[in-house]
Design an enzyme around this catalytic site. Structure first.
Site, short mmCIF file in Angstrom:
data_model
loop_
_atom_site.label_atom_id
_atom_site.label_comp_id
_atom_site.label_asym_id
_atom_site.label_seq_id
_atom_site.Cartn_x
_atom_site.Cartn_y
_atom_site.Cartn_z
N PHE A 135 0.87 -1.19 0.00
CA PHE A 135 0.00 0.00 0.00
C PHE A 135 0.89 1.23 0.00
CE2 PHE A 135 -2.28 3.19 2.63
CZ PHE A 135 -3.58 3.15 2.12
N GLY A 136 0.87 1.97 -1.09
CA GLY A 136 1.77 3.12 -1.22
C GLY A 136 1.05 4.44 -1.05
N ARG A 252 -5.84 0.30 11.30
CA ARG A 252 -5.67 0.83 12.66
C ARG A 252 -6.46 -0.01 13.66
NH1 ARG A 252 -6.61 7.11 10.75
NH2 ARG A 252 -4.48 7.40 10.01
N GLN A 289 7.82 -4.10 46.68
CA GLN A 289 6.68 -3.23 46.34
C GLN A 289 6.88 -2.50 45.02
OE1 GLN A 289 5.95 -0.70 49.71
NE2 GLN A 289 5.21 -2.37 50.98
N GLY A 349 16.08 -6.43 34.03
CA GLY A 349 17.45 -5.98 34.22
C GLY A 349 18.25 -6.12 32.94
N GLU A 373 0.45 4.43 10.54
CA GLU A 373 -1.02 4.41 10.57
C GLU A 373 -1.58 5.56 11.41
OE1 GLU A 373 -2.98 2.38 8.98
OE2 GLU A 373 -1.55 0.91 8.24
N GLY A 374 -0.97 6.72 11.27
CA GLY A 374 -1.34 7.88 12.08
C GLY A 374 -0.52 7.84 13.35
N HIS A 376 0.84 8.81 17.14
CA HIS A 376 0.13 9.00 18.41
C HIS A 376 -0.51 10.40 18.44
CE1 HIS A 376 -0.51 8.26 22.74
NE2 HIS A 376 -0.20 9.53 22.91
N ASP A 377 0.29 11.41 18.05
CA ASP A 377 -0.21 12.78 18.15
C ASP A 377 -1.27 13.10 17.10
OD1 ASP A 377 1.24 13.30 20.38
OD2 ASP A 377 2.95 14.17 19.33
C1 LIG Z 1 8.17 0.38 9.59
C2 LIG Z 1 7.18 1.28 8.90
C3 LIG Z 1 6.29 0.77 7.97
C4 LIG Z 1 5.41 1.61 7.28
N1 LIG Z 1 4.55 1.07 6.33
C5 LIG Z 1 3.83 1.91 5.53
C6 LIG Z 1 3.06 1.40 4.44
O1 LIG Z 1 2.98 0.18 4.22
N2 LIG Z 1 2.43 2.28 3.61
C7 LIG Z 1 2.49 3.64 3.81
O2 LIG Z 1 1.91 4.36 3.02
N3 LIG Z 1 3.19 4.15 4.87
C8 LIG Z 1 3.86 3.33 5.72
N4 LIG Z 1 4.60 3.84 6.77
C9 LIG Z 1 4.70 5.29 6.92
C10 LIG Z 1 3.95 5.85 8.10
O3 LIG Z 1 2.57 5.76 7.91
C11 LIG Z 1 4.45 7.29 8.34
O4 LIG Z 1 5.76 7.18 8.83
C12 LIG Z 1 3.56 8.07 9.30
O5 LIG Z 1 2.35 8.42 8.69
C13 LIG Z 1 4.24 9.35 9.81
O6 LIG Z 1 4.73 10.09 8.75
P1 LIG Z 1 6.26 10.62 8.79
O7 LIG Z 1 7.14 9.50 9.15
O8 LIG Z 1 6.49 11.33 7.51
O9 LIG Z 1 6.31 11.63 9.99
P2 LIG Z 1 5.84 13.17 10.00
O10 LIG Z 1 4.49 13.29 9.40
O11 LIG Z 1 6.92 14.00 9.41
O12 LIG Z 1 5.73 13.45 11.55
C14 LIG Z 1 6.87 13.70 12.36
C15 LIG Z 1 6.41 14.15 13.74
O13 LIG Z 1 5.63 15.33 13.61
C16 LIG Z 1 4.38 15.17 14.25
N5 LIG Z 1 3.36 15.96 13.55
C17 LIG Z 1 3.11 16.00 12.21
N6 LIG Z 1 2.06 16.83 11.97
C18 LIG Z 1 1.66 17.31 13.17
C19 LIG Z 1 0.63 18.19 13.62
N7 LIG Z 1 -0.24 18.77 12.74
N8 LIG Z 1 0.53 18.46 14.92
C20 LIG Z 1 1.35 17.87 15.82
N9 LIG Z 1 2.33 17.01 15.49
C21 LIG Z 1 2.49 16.74 14.19
C22 LIG Z 1 4.10 13.68 14.18
O14 LIG Z 1 3.16 13.27 15.17
C23 LIG Z 1 5.50 13.12 14.43
O15 LIG Z 1 5.76 13.11 15.82
C24 LIG Z 1 5.43 3.01 7.53
C25 LIG Z 1 6.31 3.52 8.50
C26 LIG Z 1 7.17 2.67 9.18
C27 LIG Z 1 8.09 3.25 10.22
#
Ligand SMILES: Cc1cc2nc3c(=O)[nH]c(=O)nc-3n(C[C@H](O)[C@H](O)[C@H](O)COP(=O)(O)OP(=O)(O)OC[C@H]3O[C@@H](n4cnc5c(N)ncnc54)[C@H](O)[C@@H]3O)c2cc1C
Length: 393
Positions: A135-136, A252, A289, A349, A373-374, A376-377
């Protein structure tokens, strides 16, 4: 220290909330993972190797497109499918990622947006694991904001010509078909999905090496240079960013269950270890504890996460789930799993950093799961928009 074997995690009789079919599916997947993935996963992780030999056995168990009907698919409920992804990720997030992509990100869009011919060509073969997909959507410059994508499709006669780069694509170099999202120049840059056979001229996939996360999963960059595909390769039901987001919602949902599996693996390992490991006064470290506080935090959060994702699954089966429900389950459960992995690593450890135990692998994997997949933020903002009615992206 004797080998630690997973025993399941159920604090409040969660199992009584499942019906017989759901428990059977979960137990079958659990046994499969225990017998087939657990014995090889640390070696795969070290070698950075996807265990391709498990594709056919997973297909035979109906794991691909499990919640779809027809085309040889298992027609599982969403809760059953979720329990499968939980068990897969209890084994390894990378293997679960492979199944999520095959099922939710490739078979689902073909099933939902495709023509009968596209469905008949791809779905039975993908269900059997004879054909693999990727999925690209993400590009080098656009991740969280896929709407900015630069990949373009141009209609020329009865063909489309595609140009662009995709990045971080799971299963990219092992896929037979790629679902490529592109802006169509002749349609005012509307985003549409295309099926691109990966042996077409101008299509190239190069693996990303040096990942310290999801090492048992293939991740690639895709390049499309004047790739010509027939117009019949357009997924006709797609139109706008909503289409890929619908696919991401499916994936997701599986991730939210999968994260529970990874957390259960870490917690159960740490619990058993802390009962065996002795330090002061020849007492197990579980008698202290501070150690109990960590174990309590984990079982508390795992139990809440199980209930959250089960309710989301029940809503999905009832046709009532909203995307913000899935965002909450993904956001909470992956965060919770990462915290469990960190606490469990601490409880082991020095042994916690070695691959005699699964924890450090889960910890590293979950860093990717938190981002893809989106992030955390981004899910924080989706939930925020849902409760306030104001977009803060
Ligand atoms: C191992 C792996 C497999 C993957 N597989 C696929 C796949 O099969 N197909 C595909 O299409 N993609 C895939 N991805 C890509 C993945 O979906 C993206 O990495 C992800 O959507 C985040 O995009 P980015 O890495 O460009 O980070 P960015 O979008 O550049 O984000 C960087 C940081 O900025 C924060 N940020 C961005 N915008 C905002 C905002 N408006 N407000 C606050 N914070 C913000 C983000 O939360 C993050 O902390 C994969 C990624 C990994 C690591």
């Amino acid at each position: 220290m004797p080998a630690i074997k997973f025993r399941g995690v159920d604090f409040i009789e969660f199992d009584t909330l499942l019906n017989d079919d759901e428990r059977l599916v979960r137990d079958t997947a659990r046994k499969f993972i225990e017998d087939n993935l657990v014995p090889i996963i640390e070696q795969c992780n070290r070698a950075g190797r996807f265990p391709r030999e498990l594709v056919k056995p997973m297909a035979d168990l109906g794991f691909f497109g499990a919640s779809l009907d027809g085309y040889g698919c298992a027609g599982m409920s969403n809760v059953e499918y979720g329990l499968v992804t939980q068990e897969l990720e209890r084994g390894d997030s990378g293997v679960r990622s492979f199944v999520s992509v095959q099922s939710a990100l490739v078979m689902y869009p073909i099933y939902t947006f495709g023509t009968d011919e596209q469905k008949n060509t791809w779905l039975p073969a993908m269900q059997k694991g004879e054909k693999l997909g990727c999925f690209g959507l993400t590009e080098p410059d656009f991740g969280s904001n896929p709407g900015g994508m630069r990949t373009r499709a141009r209609k020329v006669g009865k063909e489309y010509v595609l140009n662009g780069e995709k990045m971080w694509i799971t299963s990219g170099s092992i896929a037979d078909v790629a679902v490529i999202w592109a802006k169509v120049e002749n349609e005012g840059d509307k985003i549409r999905g295309f099926l691109v056979e990966t042996d077409r001229a101008g299509f190239k996939a190069d693996d990303i090496h040096g990942k310290w996360s999801l090492r048992a999963s293939v991740t690639s960059g895709l390049s499309l240079q004047d790739v010509r595909i027939p117009e019949s390769n357009l997924l006709p039901g797609t139109g706008g960013l909503k289409s890929p987001l619908m696919c991401l919602n499916q994936a997701r949902y599986g991730i939210a269950w999968g994260a529970v599996g990874a957390a259960m693996a870490c917690y159960d390992c740490a619990l058993q270890y802390s009962l065996l490991r002795k330090q002061f006064r020849n007492q197990p470290i579980a008698s202290h504890q501070l150690v109990q506080e960590k174990l309590t935090w984990m079982i508390n959060e795992i139990t809440k996460a199980q209930l959250l994702v089960l309710q989301v699954g029940r809503l999905k089966d009832a046709g009532k789930v909203q995307h913000q429900h899935i965002s909450m389950a993904k956001r909470n459960n992956v965060w919770m799993a990462l915290e469990c992995a960190r606490l469990s690593r601490d409880l082991l450890g020095a042994n916690g950093v070695a691959d005699d135990y699964p924890i450090m692998r889960h910890l590293m994997n979950l860093e990717s799961v938190k981002t893809y997949e989106g992030t955390h933020d981004i899910h924080t903002l989706i939930i925020g928009a849902s409760v306030t009615g104001i977009d803060a992206f």
